[in-house]
Structure formats: C-alpha cells, structure tokens
Design an enzyme around this catalytic site. Structure first.
Site, PDB file in Angstrom:
ATOM      1  N   ASN A  22      17.003 -17.040  11.211  1.00 44.15           N
ATOM      2  CA  ASN A  22      16.093 -16.253  12.043  1.00 44.15           C
ATOM      3  C   ASN A  22      15.320 -17.254  12.890  1.00 44.15           C
ATOM      4  OD1 ASN A  22      14.155 -14.661  13.186  1.00 44.15           O
ATOM      5  ND2 ASN A  22      13.508 -13.689  11.278  1.00 44.15           N
ATOM      6  N   ARG A  79      20.007 -13.575  13.232  1.00 50.18           N
ATOM      7  CA  ARG A  79      19.250 -12.407  13.672  1.00 50.18           C
ATOM      8  C   ARG A  79      19.083 -12.493  15.193  1.00 50.18           C
ATOM      9  NH1 ARG A  79      12.892 -11.321  13.834  1.00 50.18           N
ATOM     10  NH2 ARG A  79      13.043  -9.117  14.356  1.00 50.18           N
ATOM     11  N   HIS A 168      13.548  -3.070  14.378  1.00 52.76           N
ATOM     12  CA  HIS A 168      13.521  -3.114  12.897  1.00 52.76           C
ATOM     13  C   HIS A 168      14.768  -2.455  12.299  1.00 52.76           C
ATOM     14  CE1 HIS A 168       8.786  -3.082  12.853  1.00 52.76           C
ATOM     15  NE2 HIS A 168       9.238  -4.325  12.814  1.00 52.76           N
ATOM     16  N   GLY A 198       4.643  -3.096   8.517  1.00 50.35           N
ATOM     17  CA  GLY A 198       4.226  -4.494   8.363  1.00 50.35           C
ATOM     18  C   GLY A 198       3.176  -4.772   9.412  1.00 50.35           C
ATOM     19  N   ASN A 199       3.233  -5.957  10.027  1.00 47.07           N
ATOM     20  CA  ASN A 199       2.365  -6.186  11.185  1.00 47.07           C
ATOM     21  C   ASN A 199       2.819  -5.308  12.333  1.00 47.07           C
ATOM     22  OD1 ASN A 199       0.095  -7.866  11.092  1.00 47.07           O
ATOM     23  ND2 ASN A 199       1.443  -9.575  10.510  1.00 47.07           N
ATOM     24  N   GLY A 200       4.158  -5.302  12.543  1.00 48.73           N
ATOM     25  CA  GLY A 200       4.753  -4.316  13.437  1.00 48.73           C
ATOM     26  C   GLY A 200       5.146  -3.121  12.564  1.00 48.73           C
ATOM     27  N   ARG A 229      -0.918  -3.892  18.005  1.00 44.53           N
ATOM     28  CA  ARG A 229      -0.327  -3.109  19.103  1.00 44.53           C
ATOM     29  C   ARG A 229      -0.819  -1.666  19.066  1.00 44.53           C
ATOM     30  NH1 ARG A 229       5.628  -4.636  17.412  1.00 44.53           N
ATOM     31  NH2 ARG A 229       5.177  -6.820  16.977  1.00 44.53           N
ATOM     32  N   ARG A 273      -5.179  -5.705   4.276  1.00 51.31           N
ATOM     33  CA  ARG A 273      -5.922  -6.068   3.064  1.00 51.31           C
ATOM     34  C   ARG A 273      -7.420  -6.156   3.357  1.00 51.31           C
ATOM     35  NH1 ARG A 273      -1.524 -10.500   1.422  1.00 51.31           N
ATOM     36  NH2 ARG A 273      -1.521 -10.567   3.677  1.00 51.31           N
ATOM     37  N   GLY A 319       5.168  -5.171   4.328  1.00 50.43           N
ATOM     38  CA  GLY A 319       3.888  -5.571   3.714  1.00 50.43           C
ATOM     39  C   GLY A 319       2.974  -4.416   3.330  1.00 50.43           C
ATOM     40  N   GLY A 321       3.692  -1.002   3.589  1.00 52.05           N
ATOM     41  CA  GLY A 321       4.455   0.054   2.910  1.00 52.05           C
ATOM     42  C   GLY A 321       4.721  -0.265   1.449  1.00 52.05           C
ATOM     43  N   GLU A 322       4.941  -1.551   1.150  1.00 58.58           N
ATOM     44  CA  GLU A 322       5.269  -1.927  -0.231  1.00 58.58           C
ATOM     45  C   GLU A 322       4.025  -2.104  -1.105  1.00 58.58           C
ATOM     46  OE1 GLU A 322       7.783  -5.461  -0.034  1.00 58.58           O
ATOM     47  OE2 GLU A 322       8.932  -4.501   1.562  1.00 58.58           O
ATOM     48  N   ASN A 323       2.912  -2.526  -0.475  1.00 56.39           N
ATOM     49  CA  ASN A 323       1.778  -2.980  -1.288  1.00 56.39           C
ATOM     50  C   ASN A 323       0.495  -2.169  -1.198  1.00 56.39           C
ATOM     51  OD1 ASN A 323       3.025  -5.510  -2.277  1.00 56.39           O
ATOM     52  ND2 ASN A 323       3.129  -5.940  -0.093  1.00 56.39           N
ATOM     53  N   GLU A 352      15.722  -8.087   5.076  1.00 54.18           N
ATOM     54  CA  GLU A 352      16.529  -8.167   6.294  1.00 54.18           C
ATOM     55  C   GLU A 352      17.551  -9.305   6.214  1.00 54.18           C
ATOM     56  OE1 GLU A 352      12.644  -7.763   7.932  1.00 54.18           O
ATOM     57  OE2 GLU A 352      13.468  -6.840   9.740  1.00 54.18           O
TER      58      GLU A 352
HETATM   59  P1  ADP Z   1       5.369  -8.981   9.213  1.00 53.21           P
HETATM   60  O1  ADP Z   1       5.577  -7.724   9.987  1.00 53.21           O
HETATM   61  O2  ADP Z   1       4.679 -10.040   9.989  1.00 53.21           O
HETATM   62  O3  ADP Z   1       6.585  -9.449   8.426  1.00 53.21           O
HETATM   63  P2  ADP Z   1       4.317  -8.050   6.659  1.00 53.21           P
HETATM   64  O4  ADP Z   1       5.495  -7.195   6.366  1.00 53.21           O
HETATM   65  O5  ADP Z   1       4.018  -9.175   5.730  1.00 53.21           O
HETATM   66  O6  ADP Z   1       4.268  -8.588   8.140  1.00 53.21           O
HETATM   67  O7  ADP Z   1       3.045  -7.069   6.692  1.00 53.21           O
HETATM   68  C1  ADP Z   1       1.753  -7.522   6.995  1.00 53.21           C
HETATM   69  C2  ADP Z   1       0.762  -6.454   6.550  1.00 53.21           C
HETATM   70  O8  ADP Z   1       1.033  -6.142   5.184  1.00 53.21           O
HETATM   71  C3  ADP Z   1      -0.664  -6.883   6.629  1.00 53.21           C
HETATM   72  O9  ADP Z   1      -1.451  -5.827   7.149  1.00 53.21           O
HETATM   73  C4  ADP Z   1      -1.042  -7.178   5.193  1.00 53.21           C
HETATM   74  O10 ADP Z   1      -2.377  -6.838   4.943  1.00 53.21           O
HETATM   75  C5  ADP Z   1      -0.127  -6.284   4.405  1.00 53.21           C
HETATM   76  N1  ADP Z   1       0.264  -6.942   3.144  1.00 53.21           N
HETATM   77  C6  ADP Z   1       1.195  -7.915   3.009  1.00 53.21           C
HETATM   78  N2  ADP Z   1       1.288  -8.299   1.704  1.00 53.21           N
HETATM   79  C7  ADP Z   1       0.400  -7.541   1.010  1.00 53.21           C
HETATM   80  C8  ADP Z   1       0.021  -7.455  -0.373  1.00 53.21           C
HETATM   81  N3  ADP Z   1       0.590  -8.235  -1.303  1.00 53.21           N
HETATM   82  N4  ADP Z   1      -0.920  -6.565  -0.720  1.00 53.21           N
HETATM   83  C9  ADP Z   1      -1.478  -5.784   0.199  1.00 53.21           C
HETATM   84  N5  ADP Z   1      -1.174  -5.814   1.529  1.00 53.21           N
HETATM   85  C10 ADP Z   1      -0.255  -6.671   1.933  1.00 53.21           C
END
Ligand code: ADP
Length: 366
Positions: A22, A79, A168, A198-200, A229, A273, A319, A321-323, A352
């Site tokens: 990537n 990628r 994505h 995630g961020n996006g 964004r 977070r 990020g 969605g998972e956490n 990915e």
């Molecule tokens: P990217 O799109 O840059 O790959 P990520 O998938 O890591 O980014 O997502 C970033 C977002 O996910 C941020 O808003 C962050 O706060 C949240 N995040 C990432 N890891 C965690 C975690 N372990 N617990 C809670 N929130 C998280």
C-alpha cells in the site's frame, strides 16, 4: 536481495507467498502472506519518504530497503485507489495497465500517482514476478446507472467522467464475505449493509454479494460525516462560501476535506475516542458532532434497507465501527422497530491487506 520462488511448482501446489503493498504519498505499508493459509509472515511500513531530513529520498529507495529485508515472495498485490470505469476487477500489471492507471490519476491526483510509484519501484527491482493491481473502486462497478449518474447535464459524465465511483471497496467486499461466513449462509442469498467507519467513512448496500449503492461518490467526500470531511452537502454551499470568503477552489476543497466533519462541528478533534470522552463530560459540541454522525448513518441504513427490499444484517467495521460501542448502540437504537424479522448486527474487523492478497492469489492461481 529478494528471492523469487519458482511459480510453476507453487501453482501446482496452490502454495504462494503474496506480498501486499500500500504505497501512499510518503509511506509504504506492506504485509507478506502465506497463501492459502493466510498466515502473516512479516509486516511493516516505511515512513517519511521524501520528507525533509529523511534518509529515504523517494519510493524507489524505500522499496529497495523493504525488499532487501524480505524473504522469498511469489507475487505482489498492490492497492490502487482509483480504477475509474477501466478496471472492474483485479488485473495483472503490464505496461498497458500502468498507462491506464496513469490516466485514472486525474480522478485521484493524491493517491494514484503514489500507488504507481510503488508499482514502478517493484517492477524495477523484481522484474520477473507477477504483480496484481487491486482497486478500491472495483467492488462498486456493479452499481446500476441510476445510482451512479448525478443529476447534472449528461455530457459531463461522458466528457469528464463525473459520476459516483465509490471507495473502500476492498473493505466492504471483505466484510461482506466474512458476514456470510459468520451467518453460515451463502453471500448470494444475503442483503447486507456494510458500514466502514474509520477516519474516512462509507456505507454500502450489498445484494447477493454485489454493491448496489454506496455513500462515497465522485470523490471520497460524499456521504457520511467523517473525521475531517463534511460528507453530504447542498452544492450551493460551496459556491456561496467561495463568494463570501473570497477563496479559491483549492482552499474550498481544503476546508471541505480537512476542516469539516467531526473536527469542524466539534472544534475538538476528528478522533472519536476524544470526542466520546468530551461527550461523556457533557460537552455540547461533541454531542452535536456525534449526533450528526449517527443520524446520517441511520438515514443511509433506512434508505439502503428500502433499495435492498429488506435486510439480513448490518456490518460494522474499521476503527469506529469495530471499537466504539457508543456509536453502534446509538445507530441501532430502535432502528428496526417496524420490521418483523430483525436484521443481525455484526462487528467484523476489516482486513484490506488480506483481501488484496487473496485477490492476487486467486488471479495468479487461475
Ligand atoms: P483510518 O481510516 O485512518 O484507517 P481507523 O480505521 O483507525 O482510521 O479509524 C480511526 C477512528 O477510529 C478514530 O476516530 C478513532 O477514534 C477510532 N478508533 C480507532 N481505534 C479505536 C479503539 N481501539 N477504540 C476506540 N476508537 C478507536
């Protein structure tokens, strides 16, 4: 220097070591997979490429260092962000493919040139190894025209390629497959909504394993509210802002891409977070930013349930969605009250890189 594995023997045994690359504007991330076992042999990244004070002056130098320290590989999966309408599936890279990816660069000027740097550097150092391009946009090639054509003069689509492409794709496709595995059902029989947060952030309606609509558009700016964004916006706001602030197109793009979204509304952070901590302490702007974020996701889920004609599962990944339980709970609260059969809610970590390795592996095996 990197060793090559004799491909003929590996293909007979269906055993390969696939390197995924990537390549971004100033970094190269890599993972080496043992396929088909999916075991990660090695992974890492090289940063600060071309930046001031860095000893790695360009991608070629970065790739040379990376390859020097790797064990033998059989093939590489790259990628590539934008495949436009040219690329609907992974493809073996040759000179023709490279020039087509270059042509797609006008639609992704920040990403495709950096992806190409990685491809060119690999071709320079390891000539005889098959290399495969895997496109972020490819999964969405199945969108029907009424979902991807904007309400603009049709000629702009023909002349400039202005349409919804979606992004994505590798992540949406991966979690859709994993969801089918988890549910113990064939993907062919499922109606899914996959939420990559995630961020996006983007959200996709998947019917029988195919993307039928997705929230990102011509660029990754459309759709959900994201870290920085703005997502969906009345297009008149853009020209109004330009006139009021007397700013250029570039400056406007910068505001919409970097100064908006969660950070723009909250004034605190683009990081969920930090925002949820501020929300719990009673910060009103953090609350509003999270509410907008959640509201948009709920709106898309409603719309996509309608176009799918029902829903078997919602999948959360990436990020947030998972956490972030707080976001997931708010999204799902009372969402399916009217439905007789409640859809399943799944949390599936995206991968990915593995999807790229798998697609490269499948293509070469064929
Ligand atoms: P990217 O799109 O840059 O790959 P990520 O998938 O890591 O980014 O997502 C970033 C977002 O996910 C941020 O808003 C962050 O706060 C949240 N995040 C990432 N890891 C965690 C975690 N372990 N617990 C809670 N929130 C998280």
């Amino acid at each position: 220097m990197l060793q090559l594995l004799p491909l003929g023997r590996q293909k007979r045994n269906n055993f390969m070591k696939i390197l995924t690359i990537n390549s971004g504007s100033s970094s190269i991330k890599y993972q080496l997979f043992d396929m088909p076992s999916k075991r990660i042999i090695k992974k890492g990244f090289i940063e600060n490429i071309g930046e001031r004070g860095s000893r790695i002056k360009d991608h070629q130098e970065g790739m040379r260092l990376l390859l020097k320290n790797l064990p033998a590989v059989s093939a590489i999966g790259h990628r590539v962000v934008h495949g436009a309408e040219e690329f609907r599936q992974p493809i073996l890279i040759d000179k023709r493919v490279i020039s087509k990816i270059k042509r797609c660069s006008k639609l992704a000027p920040l990403h495709n040139p950096a992806n190409l740097e990685g491809i060119q550097a690999c071709r320079k150092f390891i000539k005889d190894i098959p290399q495969v391009a895997v496109f972020d946009t490819a999964f969405h090639h199945s969108l029907p025209d009424f979902a991807y054509i904007y309400g603009l003069p049709y000629g702009y689509y023909k002349r400039f390629g202005i349409r919804k492409y979606g992004f994505h794709g590798t992540s949406h496709e991966y979690v859709a497959h994993e969801a089918a595995n988890k549910l113990g059902k064939s993907l062919n029989k499922l109606r899914l909504i996959t939420c990559h947060l995630g961020n996006g952030c983007s959200i996709t309606a998947v019917r029988r394993g195919k993307s039928i609509d997705t929230s990102m558009g011509f660029t990754p700016l459309e759709g959900l509210l994201m870290g920085t964004r703005c997502g969906d916006l009345d297009p008149a706001v853009v020209t109004y802002l330009q006139r009021r602030l007397k700013i250029s197109a570039e400056k406007t793009e910068y505001i919409l891409n970097k100064k908006s979204g969660l950070i723009g509304v909250s004034g605190i952070s683009n990081d969920m977070r930090r925002l949820s901590r501020a929300y719990r302490k009673g910060n009103k702007k953090a609350k509003l930013a999270i509410e907008i974020f959640v509201y948009r996701i709920r709106k898309y889920i409603g719309a996509y349930t309608a176009i799918l004609g029902g829903l078997d599962a919602v999948v959360f990944t990436a990020g947030i969605g998972e956490n972030q339980n707080i976001v997931r709970n708010k999204v799902c609260q009372g969402l399916f009250l009217g439905l007789k059969k409640k859809p399943k809610i799944l949390v599936i970590p995206t991968n990915e890189e593995l999807m790229i390795a798998k697609q490269a592996y499948d293509l070469i095996k064929r």
